[in-house]
Scaffold this motif. Structure first.
Motif, PDB file in Angstrom:
ATOM      1  N   ILE A 209       0.874  -1.175   0.000  1.00 57.15           N
ATOM      2  CA  ILE A 209       0.000   0.000   0.000  1.00 57.15           C
ATOM      3  C   ILE A 209       0.905   1.217   0.000  1.00 57.15           C
ATOM      4  CG2 ILE A 209      -1.700   1.349   1.281  1.00 57.15           C
ATOM      5  CD1 ILE A 209      -2.780  -1.284   2.401  1.00 57.15           C
ATOM      6  N   VAL A 210       0.731   2.067  -1.001  1.00 55.26           N
ATOM      7  CA  VAL A 210       1.506   3.306  -1.074  1.00 55.26           C
ATOM      8  C   VAL A 210       0.584   4.417  -0.609  1.00 55.26           C
ATOM      9  CG1 VAL A 210       2.815   4.852  -2.559  1.00 55.26           C
ATOM     10  CG2 VAL A 210       2.840   2.398  -3.005  1.00 55.26           C
ATOM     11  N   GLU A 211       0.993   5.101   0.435  1.00 55.84           N
ATOM     12  CA  GLU A 211       0.149   6.111   1.051  1.00 55.84           C
ATOM     13  C   GLU A 211       0.869   7.452   1.043  1.00 55.84           C
ATOM     14  OE1 GLU A 211      -2.136   6.673   5.319  1.00 55.84           O
ATOM     15  OE2 GLU A 211      -0.324   5.471   5.233  1.00 55.84           O
ATOM     16  N   GLY A 212       0.124   8.498   0.802  1.00 56.21           N
ATOM     17  CA  GLY A 212       0.705   9.833   0.838  1.00 56.21           C
ATOM     18  C   GLY A 212      -0.302  10.862   0.385  1.00 56.21           C
ATOM     19  N   SER A 213       0.010  12.092   0.620  1.00 55.92           N
ATOM     20  CA  SER A 213      -0.861  13.196   0.226  1.00 55.92           C
ATOM     21  C   SER A 213      -0.933  13.311  -1.289  1.00 55.92           C
ATOM     22  CB  SER A 213      -0.336  14.511   0.807  1.00 55.92           C
ATOM     23  OG  SER A 213      -0.313  14.448   2.209  1.00 55.92           O
ATOM     24  N   ARG A 214      -1.924  14.004  -1.749  1.00 55.89           N
ATOM     25  CA  ARG A 214      -2.101  14.242  -3.182  1.00 55.89           C
ATOM     26  C   ARG A 214      -0.892  15.019  -3.717  1.00 55.89           C
ATOM     27  NH1 ARG A 214      -6.244  18.087  -6.190  1.00 55.89           N
ATOM     28  NH2 ARG A 214      -6.210  17.059  -8.216  1.00 55.89           N
ATOM     29  N   GLY A 215      -0.370  14.541  -4.850  1.00 57.45           N
ATOM     30  CA  GLY A 215       0.714  15.257  -5.505  1.00 57.45           C
ATOM     31  C   GLY A 215       2.107  14.938  -4.999  1.00 57.45           C
ATOM     32  N   THR A 216       2.253  13.885  -4.187  1.00 60.58           N
ATOM     33  CA  THR A 216       3.574  13.567  -3.640  1.00 60.58           C
ATOM     34  C   THR A 216       4.361  12.580  -4.500  1.00 60.58           C
ATOM     35  OG1 THR A 216       2.627  11.848  -2.215  1.00 60.58           O
ATOM     36  CG2 THR A 216       2.906  14.054  -1.262  1.00 60.58           C
ATOM     37  N   GLY A 217       3.758  12.067  -5.571  1.00 58.42           N
ATOM     38  CA  GLY A 217       4.493  11.211  -6.501  1.00 58.42           C
ATOM     39  C   GLY A 217       4.171   9.735  -6.447  1.00 58.42           C
ATOM     40  N   LYS A 218       3.096   9.356  -5.785  1.00 55.24           N
ATOM     41  CA  LYS A 218       2.734   7.939  -5.688  1.00 55.24           C
ATOM     42  C   LYS A 218       2.493   7.338  -7.071  1.00 55.24           C
ATOM     43  CE  LYS A 218      -0.813   8.983  -3.263  1.00 55.24           C
ATOM     44  NZ  LYS A 218      -0.664  10.449  -3.260  1.00 55.24           N
TER      45      LYS A 218
END
Length: 103
Positions: free
Chosen positions: A40-49
Motif C-alpha cells: 500500500i503506497v500512502e501519501g498526500s495528493r501530488g507527492t508522486g505515488k
C-alpha cells in the motif's frame, strides 16, 4: 519550451526516465513496487505515488524480454461515477479496464 504536466497519467512512458529524480527511498519504493509483495503506497495528493508506480511499470516493461513480468497500470482518472443497481458494475469496469491496458 518545456512541457508542464499536471498529472502523471499525461506523461508518455518514454519520457519517465528523463523526469525522475531518485534518492535511496524512491529506489526502495520502486523495487518494492516491482516485487510480488502486497503493498500500500500512502501519501498526500501530488507527492508522486502514481509517478513511482508508473515508473516501476515502465521498468518492468523494459525488462519484459528477460524477466517475463507483464505489468498493468490501471488508473481511476477516467472512471465514471455511475449509479446502478448492478452489484458487479465495479468488477466489470475493472476487468474491462485491465483488458484494455493489456491490449
Amino acid at each position: 519550451m518545456a512541457e508542464i504536466y499536471f498529472r502523471t497519467e499525461n506523461i508518455r512512458p518514454e519520457e519517465l526516465p528523463n523526469l525522475i529524480v531518485k534518492s535511496n527511498i524512491e529506489n526502495e519504493i520502486i523495487e518494492s513496487l516491482k516485487s510480488n509483495a502486497n503493498l500500500i503506497v500512502e501519501g498526500s495528493r501530488g507527492t508522486g505515488k502514481s509517478f513511482l508506480m508508473k515508473y516501476a511499470c515502465y521498468q518492468l516493461e523494459q525488462s519484459f524480454a528477460t524477466d517475463k513480468i507483464l505489468p498493468v497500470y490501471v488508473t481511476f482518472m477516467a472512471s465514471t461515477l455511475i449509479h446502478t443497481t448492478d452489484t458487479f458494475q465495479f468488477r466489470n469496469w475493472m476487468v474491462a479496464r485491465s483488458l484494455r491496458e493489456l491490449i
